[in-house]
Scaffold this motif. Structure first.
Motif, PDB file in Angstrom:
ATOM      1  N   ILE A  18     -24.282 -12.197  26.484  1.00 16.99           N
ATOM      2  CA  ILE A  18     -24.586 -10.767  26.530  1.00 16.99           C
ATOM      3  C   ILE A  18     -24.371 -10.205  25.143  1.00 16.99           C
ATOM      4  CG2 ILE A  18     -23.949  -8.560  27.547  1.00 16.99           C
ATOM      5  CD1 ILE A  18     -23.089 -10.116  30.042  1.00 16.99           C
ATOM      6  N   ASP A  19     -25.405  -9.550  24.593  1.00 14.14           N
ATOM      7  CA  ASP A  19     -25.310  -9.032  23.229  1.00 14.14           C
ATOM      8  C   ASP A  19     -24.482  -7.748  23.179  1.00 14.14           C
ATOM      9  OD1 ASP A  19     -26.973  -7.024  24.170  1.00 14.14           O
ATOM     10  OD2 ASP A  19     -28.681  -7.580  22.935  1.00 14.14           O
ATOM     11  N   LYS A  20     -24.343  -7.205  21.991  1.00 18.81           N
ATOM     12  CA  LYS A  20     -23.478  -6.034  21.822  1.00 18.81           C
ATOM     13  C   LYS A  20     -24.031  -4.773  22.472  1.00 18.81           C
ATOM     14  CE  LYS A  20     -25.244  -5.248  17.194  1.00 18.81           C
ATOM     15  NZ  LYS A  20     -24.881  -5.262  15.793  1.00 18.81           N
ATOM     16  N   TYR A  21     -25.301  -4.809  22.890  1.00 23.04           N
ATOM     17  CA  TYR A  21     -25.894  -3.666  23.574  1.00 23.04           C
ATOM     18  C   TYR A  21     -25.857  -3.823  25.088  1.00 23.04           C
ATOM     19  CZ  TYR A  21     -27.620  -2.859  18.878  1.00 23.04           C
ATOM     20  OH  TYR A  21     -27.701  -2.675  17.530  1.00 23.04           O
ATOM     21  N   GLY A  22     -25.318  -4.939  25.576  1.00 21.50           N
ATOM     22  CA  GLY A  22     -25.204  -5.171  27.004  1.00 21.50           C
ATOM     23  C   GLY A  22     -26.390  -5.883  27.619  1.00 21.50           C
ATOM     24  N   LYS A  23     -27.332  -6.372  26.803  1.00 18.52           N
ATOM     25  CA  LYS A  23     -28.501  -7.073  27.309  1.00 18.52           C
ATOM     26  C   LYS A  23     -28.219  -8.571  27.367  1.00 18.52           C
ATOM     27  CE  LYS A  23     -33.392  -7.740  26.583  1.00 18.52           C
ATOM     28  NZ  LYS A  23     -34.530  -7.525  25.705  1.00 18.52           N
ATOM     29  N   ARG A  24     -28.612  -9.212  28.457  1.00 12.57           N
ATOM     30  CA  ARG A  24     -28.378 -10.644  28.621  1.00 12.57           C
ATOM     31  C   ARG A  24     -29.529 -11.427  27.993  1.00 12.57           C
ATOM     32  NH1 ARG A  24     -27.372 -13.319  34.381  1.00 12.57           N
ATOM     33  NH2 ARG A  24     -26.441 -11.276  34.572  1.00 12.57           N
ATOM     34  N   GLU A  67     -28.656 -28.879  21.920  1.00 15.96           N
ATOM     35  CA  GLU A  67     -29.620 -27.802  21.692  1.00 15.96           C
ATOM     36  C   GLU A  67     -29.106 -26.489  22.280  1.00 15.96           C
ATOM     37  OE1 GLU A  67     -33.823 -28.461  22.539  1.00 15.96           O
ATOM     38  OE2 GLU A  67     -33.388 -30.612  22.501  1.00 15.96           O
ATOM     39  N   ALA A  68     -28.506 -26.545  23.444  1.00 18.98           N
ATOM     40  CA  ALA A  68     -27.965 -25.348  24.086  1.00 18.98           C
ATOM     41  C   ALA A  68     -26.839 -24.761  23.248  1.00 18.98           C
ATOM     42  CB  ALA A  68     -27.470 -25.668  25.490  1.00 18.98           C
ATOM     43  N   ARG A  69     -25.948 -25.609  22.750  1.00 15.49           N
ATOM     44  CA  ARG A  69     -24.845 -25.121  21.917  1.00 15.49           C
ATOM     45  C   ARG A  69     -25.354 -24.515  20.617  1.00 15.49           C
ATOM     46  NH1 ARG A  69     -20.821 -30.182  23.051  1.00 15.49           N
ATOM     47  NH2 ARG A  69     -19.937 -29.361  24.981  1.00 15.49           N
ATOM     48  N   ASN A  70     -26.343 -25.172  19.983  1.00 15.20           N
ATOM     49  CA  ASN A  70     -26.897 -24.641  18.734  1.00 15.20           C
ATOM     50  C   ASN A  70     -27.579 -23.304  18.955  1.00 15.20           C
ATOM     51  OD1 ASN A  70     -26.013 -26.803  17.226  1.00 15.20           O
ATOM     52  ND2 ASN A  70     -27.941 -27.930  17.414  1.00 15.20           N
ATOM     53  N   TRP A  71     -28.387 -23.201  20.016  1.00  7.30           N
ATOM     54  CA  TRP A  71     -29.069 -21.937  20.271  1.00  7.30           C
ATOM     55  C   TRP A  71     -28.059 -20.828  20.539  1.00  7.30           C
ATOM     56  CZ3 TRP A  71     -29.002 -18.628  24.444  1.00  7.30           C
ATOM     57  CH2 TRP A  71     -29.886 -17.554  24.363  1.00  7.30           C
ATOM     58  N   LEU A  72     -27.050 -21.132  21.318  1.00  2.41           N
ATOM     59  CA  LEU A  72     -26.048 -20.129  21.664  1.00  2.41           C
ATOM     60  C   LEU A  72     -25.298 -19.654  20.422  1.00  2.41           C
ATOM     61  CD1 LEU A  72     -24.955 -18.669  24.135  1.00  2.41           C
ATOM     62  CD2 LEU A  72     -23.273 -20.469  24.381  1.00  2.41           C
ATOM     63  N   GLU A  73     -24.937 -20.579  19.551  1.00  2.00           N
ATOM     64  CA  GLU A  73     -24.223 -20.217  18.327  1.00  2.00           C
ATOM     65  C   GLU A  73     -25.109 -19.381  17.407  1.00  2.00           C
ATOM     66  OE1 GLU A  73     -22.385 -22.469  14.435  1.00  2.00           O
ATOM     67  OE2 GLU A  73     -22.496 -23.554  16.332  1.00  2.00           O
ATOM     68  N   GLU A  74     -26.375 -19.783  17.236  1.00  2.00           N
ATOM     69  CA  GLU A  74     -27.290 -19.037  16.374  1.00  2.00           C
ATOM     70  C   GLU A  74     -27.587 -17.655  16.942  1.00  2.00           C
ATOM     71  OE1 GLU A  74     -30.680 -21.531  15.928  1.00  2.00           O
ATOM     72  OE2 GLU A  74     -29.596 -22.986  14.691  1.00  2.00           O
ATOM     73  N   ALA A  75     -27.752 -17.561  18.246  1.00  2.00           N
ATOM     74  CA  ALA A  75     -28.052 -16.274  18.872  1.00  2.00           C
ATOM     75  C   ALA A  75     -26.867 -15.317  18.757  1.00  2.00           C
ATOM     76  CB  ALA A  75     -28.431 -16.480  20.335  1.00  2.00           C
ATOM     77  N   ARG A  76     -25.656 -15.823  18.957  1.00  2.00           N
ATOM     78  CA  ARG A  76     -24.476 -14.967  18.816  1.00  2.00           C
ATOM     79  C   ARG A  76     -24.297 -14.514  17.368  1.00  2.00           C
ATOM     80  NH1 ARG A  76     -20.328 -18.383  22.614  1.00  2.00           N
ATOM     81  NH2 ARG A  76     -20.944 -17.451  24.585  1.00  2.00           N
ATOM     82  N   PHE A  77     -24.559 -15.416  16.416  1.00  2.00           N
ATOM     83  CA  PHE A  77     -24.444 -15.055  15.010  1.00  2.00           C
ATOM     84  C   PHE A  77     -25.469 -13.984  14.653  1.00  2.00           C
ATOM     85  CE2 PHE A  77     -25.640 -15.588  10.551  1.00  2.00           C
ATOM     86  CZ  PHE A  77     -24.400 -15.449   9.944  1.00  2.00           C
ATOM     87  N   ALA A  78     -26.718 -14.154  15.102  1.00  2.00           N
ATOM     88  CA  ALA A  78     -27.761 -13.167  14.833  1.00  2.00           C
ATOM     89  C   ALA A  78     -27.419 -11.823  15.470  1.00  2.00           C
ATOM     90  CB  ALA A  78     -29.099 -13.666  15.352  1.00  2.00           C
TER      91      ALA A  78
END
Length: 71
Positions: free
Chosen positions: A27-33, A43-54
């Motif tokens: 869930i991003d900082k605006y509350g959207k999943r 691949e799941a771990r990399n995507w999750l880490e990159e998405a949280r960083f972005a």
């Protein structure tokens, strides 16, 4: 913490579906999943880490290309 089909922990926000794909979400900082299905755990771990960083770094100001110095 999600688990894979054998009962092993995958990490926070990641779980394995019955068809073998991994499901990553946060869930991003605006509350959207945000979610994504990928075939492998790395691949799941990399995507999750990159998405949280972005999500934490998206406060960069975007300027339009037709903007002048005076504007």
């Amino acid at each position: 913490m999600g688990k894979n089909l054998k009962g092993k922990e995958c990490g926070k926000g990641i779980c394995q579906r019955k068809d073998g794909f991994y499901y990553a979400r946060f869930i991003d900082k605006y509350g959207k999943r945000h979610e994504k299905y990928v075939p492998t755990l790395p691949e799941a771990r990399n995507w999750l880490e990159e998405a949280r960083f972005a999500d934490t770094r998206d406060n960069i100001l975007v300027l339009s290309s037709d903007m002048t110095v005076d504007t």
